[in-house]
Design an enzyme around this catalytic site. Structure first.
Site, PDB file in Angstrom:
ATOM      1  N   PRO A  33      -3.442  -4.905  -0.372  1.00 14.74           N
ATOM      2  CA  PRO A  33      -2.491  -5.039   0.486  1.00 14.74           C
ATOM      3  C   PRO A  33      -1.993  -3.870   0.833  1.00 14.74           C
ATOM      4  O   PRO A  33      -1.405  -3.210  -0.028  1.00 14.74           O
ATOM      5  CB  PRO A  33      -1.631  -5.905   0.217  1.00 14.74           C
ATOM      6  CG  PRO A  33      -2.283  -6.972  -1.029  1.00 14.74           C
ATOM      7  CD  PRO A  33      -2.941  -5.940  -1.720  1.00 14.74           C
ATOM      8  N   GLU A  34      -2.034  -3.022   2.105  1.00 16.41           N
ATOM      9  CA  GLU A  34      -1.539  -2.027   2.381  1.00 16.41           C
ATOM     10  C   GLU A  34      -0.845  -2.360   3.937  1.00 16.41           C
ATOM     11  O   GLU A  34      -0.880  -3.723   4.293  1.00 16.41           O
ATOM     12  CB  GLU A  34      -2.383  -0.692   2.428  1.00 16.41           C
ATOM     13  CG  GLU A  34      -2.763  -0.666   1.054  1.00 16.41           C
ATOM     14  CD  GLU A  34      -3.456   1.136   0.797  1.00 16.41           C
ATOM     15  OE1 GLU A  34      -3.126   1.653   1.658  1.00 16.41           O
ATOM     16  OE2 GLU A  34      -4.460   0.751  -0.106  1.00 16.41           O
ATOM     17  N   LYS A  50       4.968  -2.156   4.323  1.00 14.92           N
ATOM     18  CA  LYS A  50       4.387  -3.208   3.642  1.00 14.92           C
ATOM     19  C   LYS A  50       5.221  -4.604   3.205  1.00 14.92           C
ATOM     20  O   LYS A  50       5.034  -5.347   2.685  1.00 14.92           O
ATOM     21  CB  LYS A  50       4.196  -2.713   2.044  1.00 14.92           C
ATOM     22  CG  LYS A  50       2.873  -1.567   1.924  1.00 14.92           C
ATOM     23  CD  LYS A  50       2.903  -1.169   0.622  1.00 14.92           C
ATOM     24  CE  LYS A  50       2.105   0.015   0.553  1.00 14.92           C
ATOM     25  NZ  LYS A  50       1.957   0.570  -0.847  1.00 14.92           N
ATOM     26  N   CYS A  54     -20.737  11.629  -3.930  1.00 14.22           N
ATOM     27  CA  CYS A  54     -19.998  11.627  -2.637  1.00 14.22           C
ATOM     28  C   CYS A  54     -21.046  11.708  -1.337  1.00 14.22           C
ATOM     29  O   CYS A  54     -22.018  12.033  -1.256  1.00 14.22           O
ATOM     30  CB  CYS A  54     -19.444  13.360  -2.424  1.00 14.22           C
ATOM     31  SG  CYS A  54     -18.541  13.906  -1.128  1.00 14.22           S
ATOM     32  N   CYS A  69     -21.441  15.664   0.124  1.00 14.61           N
ATOM     33  CA  CYS A  69     -22.048  16.557  -0.746  1.00 14.61           C
ATOM     34  C   CYS A  69     -22.948  16.224  -2.000  1.00 14.61           C
ATOM     35  O   CYS A  69     -23.378  16.835  -2.568  1.00 14.61           O
ATOM     36  CB  CYS A  69     -21.144  17.652  -1.174  1.00 14.61           C
ATOM     37  SG  CYS A  69     -19.935  17.073  -2.435  1.00 14.61           S
ATOM     38  N   CYS A  76     -13.341  13.806  -4.575  1.00 14.16           N
ATOM     39  CA  CYS A  76     -14.383  14.722  -4.568  1.00 14.16           C
ATOM     40  C   CYS A  76     -13.870  16.316  -4.981  1.00 14.16           C
ATOM     41  O   CYS A  76     -13.414  17.001  -4.278  1.00 14.16           O
ATOM     42  CB  CYS A  76     -15.170  14.666  -3.224  1.00 14.16           C
ATOM     43  SG  CYS A  76     -16.682  15.875  -3.311  1.00 14.16           S
ATOM     44  N   CYS A 127     -15.449  18.751  -2.047  1.00 13.43           N
ATOM     45  CA  CYS A 127     -15.039  18.606  -0.618  1.00 13.43           C
ATOM     46  C   CYS A 127     -13.525  18.689  -0.563  1.00 13.43           C
ATOM     47  O   CYS A 127     -13.250  18.972   0.578  1.00 13.43           O
ATOM     48  CB  CYS A 127     -15.546  17.009  -0.015  1.00 13.43           C
ATOM     49  SG  CYS A 127     -17.428  17.044   0.078  1.00 13.43           S
TER      50      CYS A 127
END
Length: 265
Positions: free
Chosen positions: A2-3, A51, A236, A239, A260, A263
């Site tokens: 949950p966000e 939230k 990724c 890449c 990553c 990246c």
């Protein structure tokens, strides 16, 4: 997990079921609220802030004081959920996980495993510490950027989780925002394009606010929705370098973060 987008969508569903309707039965299943009975009162609205979720309930019909109104404040934390359905339908979770039951003439809303459940008479004052809500109608990107920039030495991955700076981002979005911004979560705020990061954060949550399946890649297939979160050791999507997982200090303790190493710099 949950966000802000999950809470926004939950509030929208609860609003359809409860707003403008009288509560015909209430059952608070936490000790400090066990004697509370809001039966007969009307729900004025349901709203989210970051939230946090609020079910605003009017005072009794015979009340004269404006402060007799209350707000049922809940926070889903990691495991919580509100489930809405017709009265009498079998619950999808065990009854011992229910923390509150609210019924109107037609619907039943059950809050399961809520991390926070309380009654507030002045909910807005109680959450004055929160930063701008990424999904609010009065969203203020300039204020959000100002708050982030006030902590130039803070790692961006830590700052994004600080609800005092901007409200609504959790661990999933933290990892995804850092990837899409091409920045390691450990990069200090002073070395980040803060306005662009704030704009990206808003756009990601806004795009997902009513979706049943959150996606940051634009692909809703089950195994293709996210760039890095939960993908440790997998290639990724840009890449092909294996995604790494680490821990970064945040409010409340260290939390995992995915990135990553190629990246993101």
């Amino acid at each position: 997990m949950p966000e802000g987008d999950t809470v926004f969508a939950t509030a929208a569903r609860l609003r359809v079921a409860l707003a403008g309707r009288r509560l015909r039965h209430t059952d608070f299943r936490v000790p400090r609220l066990a004697t509370v009975d809001l039966t007969g009162r009307r729900v004025s609205t349901v709203r989210s802030r970051g939230k946090h979720l609020f079910i605003d309930v009017e005072g009794p019909d015979d009340a004269r004081a404006a402060d007799s109104a209350v707000s049922i404040h809940s926070h889903l934390k990691m495991e919580g959920a509100w489930v809405i359905g017709p009265i009498g339908r079998r619950w999808r979770r065990p009854a011992h996980q229910a923390r509150v039951v609210l019924r109107t003439d037609e619907h039943e809303a059950v809050g399961f495993d809520l991390g926070i459940l309380e009654l507030l008479t002045d909910p807005d004052a109680a959450l004055e510490y929160l930063g701008p809500d990424l999904l609010a109608d009065d969203w203020d990107p300039a204020e959000a950027a100002h708050r982030l920039e006030s902590l130039p030495d803070q790692p961006i991955g830590t700052a994004l989780l600080d609800q005092r700076l901007l409200a609504g981002i959790g661990n999933v979005y933290r990892s995804e925002i850092c990837f899409l911004g091409g920045m390691l979560p450990t990069r200090p705020v002073a070395a980040v394009d803060v306005p662009a990061t704030v704009d990206l954060s808003r756009r990601l949550l806004w795009a997902n606010r009513l979706r049943t399946a959150r996606t940051t890649t634009g692909n809703t297939a089950p195994n293709a929705r996210l760039w890095v979160y939960g993908r440790r050791g997998q290639p990724c999507r840009r890449c092909q370098t294996p995604i790494e997982r680490g821990e970064l200090n945040s409010i409340g303790g260290d939390r995992v973060v995915y990135f990553c190493p190629v990246c993101q710099t």
